[in-house]
Design a protein around this motif. Structure first.
Motif, PDB file in Angstrom:
ATOM      1  N   LYS A  10      40.485  28.831  30.412  1.00  0.00           N
ATOM      2  CA  LYS A  10      41.155  28.824  31.707  1.00  0.00           C
ATOM      3  C   LYS A  10      40.543  29.935  32.566  1.00  0.00           C
ATOM      4  CE  LYS A  10      45.691  29.285  33.820  1.00  0.00           C
ATOM      5  NZ  LYS A  10      47.085  29.668  33.608  1.00  0.00           N
ATOM      6  N   ALA A  11      40.089  29.560  33.745  1.00  0.00           N
ATOM      7  CA  ALA A  11      39.482  30.538  34.650  1.00  0.00           C
ATOM      8  C   ALA A  11      40.495  31.616  35.018  1.00  0.00           C
ATOM      9  CB  ALA A  11      38.975  29.849  35.908  1.00  0.00           C
ATOM     10  N   ILE A  12      39.970  32.818  35.243  1.00  0.00           N
ATOM     11  CA  ILE A  12      40.806  33.914  35.714  1.00  0.00           C
ATOM     12  C   ILE A  12      40.239  34.393  37.047  1.00  0.00           C
ATOM     13  CG2 ILE A  12      41.663  34.619  33.455  1.00  0.00           C
ATOM     14  CD1 ILE A  12      39.560  36.783  33.365  1.00  0.00           C
ATOM     15  N   VAL A  13      41.080  35.072  37.832  1.00  0.00           N
ATOM     16  CA  VAL A  13      40.666  35.476  39.169  1.00  0.00           C
ATOM     17  C   VAL A  13      40.787  36.984  39.306  1.00  0.00           C
ATOM     18  CG1 VAL A  13      41.106  35.234  41.640  1.00  0.00           C
ATOM     19  CG2 VAL A  13      41.410  33.269  40.116  1.00  0.00           C
ATOM     20  N   ARG A  16      36.595  37.689  42.170  1.00  0.00           N
ATOM     21  CA  ARG A  16      36.032  36.340  42.205  1.00  0.00           C
ATOM     22  C   ARG A  16      36.660  35.551  41.056  1.00  0.00           C
ATOM     23  NH1 ARG A  16      32.134  35.089  38.438  1.00  0.00           N
ATOM     24  NH2 ARG A  16      31.291  36.793  37.217  1.00  0.00           N
ATOM     25  N   SER A  17      36.331  34.277  40.938  1.00  0.00           N
ATOM     26  CA  SER A  17      36.838  33.458  39.841  1.00  0.00           C
ATOM     27  C   SER A  17      35.869  33.580  38.659  1.00  0.00           C
ATOM     28  CB  SER A  17      36.935  31.995  40.283  1.00  0.00           C
ATOM     29  OG  SER A  17      37.404  31.200  39.232  1.00  0.00           O
ATOM     30  N   TYR A  18      36.407  33.762  37.455  1.00  0.00           N
ATOM     31  CA  TYR A  18      35.595  33.922  36.250  1.00  0.00           C
ATOM     32  C   TYR A  18      35.788  32.739  35.320  1.00  0.00           C
ATOM     33  CZ  TYR A  18      35.277  38.822  37.636  1.00  0.00           C
ATOM     34  OH  TYR A  18      35.047  39.984  38.326  1.00  0.00           O
ATOM     35  N   GLU A  67      29.439  42.906  34.155  1.00  0.00           N
ATOM     36  CA  GLU A  67      29.263  41.884  35.185  1.00  0.00           C
ATOM     37  C   GLU A  67      27.976  42.218  35.925  1.00  0.00           C
ATOM     38  OE1 GLU A  67      31.492  40.161  39.159  1.00  0.00           O
ATOM     39  OE2 GLU A  67      32.618  41.419  37.772  1.00  0.00           O
ATOM     40  N   ASP A  68      27.021  41.319  35.861  1.00  0.00           N
ATOM     41  CA  ASP A  68      25.717  41.531  36.506  1.00  0.00           C
ATOM     42  C   ASP A  68      25.061  42.830  36.033  1.00  0.00           C
ATOM     43  OD1 ASP A  68      26.061  39.142  37.964  1.00  0.00           O
ATOM     44  OD2 ASP A  68      27.168  40.213  39.531  1.00  0.00           O
ATOM     45  N   ILE A  76      40.904  42.535  34.651  1.00  0.00           N
ATOM     46  CA  ILE A  76      40.938  41.067  34.611  1.00  0.00           C
ATOM     47  C   ILE A  76      41.298  40.552  33.220  1.00  0.00           C
ATOM     48  CG2 ILE A  76      39.321  40.821  36.533  1.00  0.00           C
ATOM     49  CD1 ILE A  76      37.184  40.020  34.447  1.00  0.00           C
ATOM     50  N   LEU A  77      41.089  41.373  32.198  1.00  0.00           N
ATOM     51  CA  LEU A  77      41.404  40.941  30.836  1.00  0.00           C
ATOM     52  C   LEU A  77      42.891  40.659  30.655  1.00  0.00           C
ATOM     53  CD1 LEU A  77      39.102  43.398  28.859  1.00  0.00           C
ATOM     54  CD2 LEU A  77      38.688  40.969  29.344  1.00  0.00           C
TER      55      LEU A  77
END
Length: 125
Positions: A10-13, A16-18, A67-68, A76-77
């Motif tokens: 399930k995407a998380i936000v 941005r959307s992950y 991230e990058d 976000i976790l």
């Protein structure tokens, strides 16, 4: 060792959307600060079983999230559901499996789940 990339159920936000999360390999300072994410405890009959330390695993997940190529936002976790949380837990523990295998435990890919398993211990005879 390559980074671990988790595909989320399930995407998380966040900002941005992950759909995926990436975790870098632990380094010297990470291990010295946090220690191993599990312990081996006696289970009788010359066997031991792995017991995960979920607090240490959470600290690793927060610290190793990237991230990058830069540190990610550990907040976000908190949005992860149970299935994705287990994927993250397994990815973190998996970084340490080769070290455990060379430290005298008898592990195999079949026993690399985050569920405690029984493995023979070395005999002192």
């Amino acid at each position: 060792m390559p980074n671990k990339i988790i595909t989320l159920e399930k995407a998380i936000v966040g900002h941005r959307s992950y759909r995926t999360l990436e975790f870098r390999e632990p380094k010297f300072r990470d291990l010295m600060d946090l220690g191993d994410p599990y312990v081996w405890v006696p289970a009788g009959n010359d066997y031991s079983r792995r017991v995960d330390d979920t607090q240490i695993i959470a600290k690793y997940a927060e610290r190793l999230l990237v991230e990058d190529g830069k540190p990610g936002d550990p907040l976000i976790l908190d949005q992860l559901g149970v299935v994705d949380t287990r994927k993250v837990r397994e990815a973190i523990v998996d970084f340490f499996q080769p070290a455990a295998a060379t430290a005298g435990s008898n592990t195999s890919p079949e026993n690399s789940s985050s569920t405690p398993t029984s493995t023979p211990t070395e005999s002192t005879n």
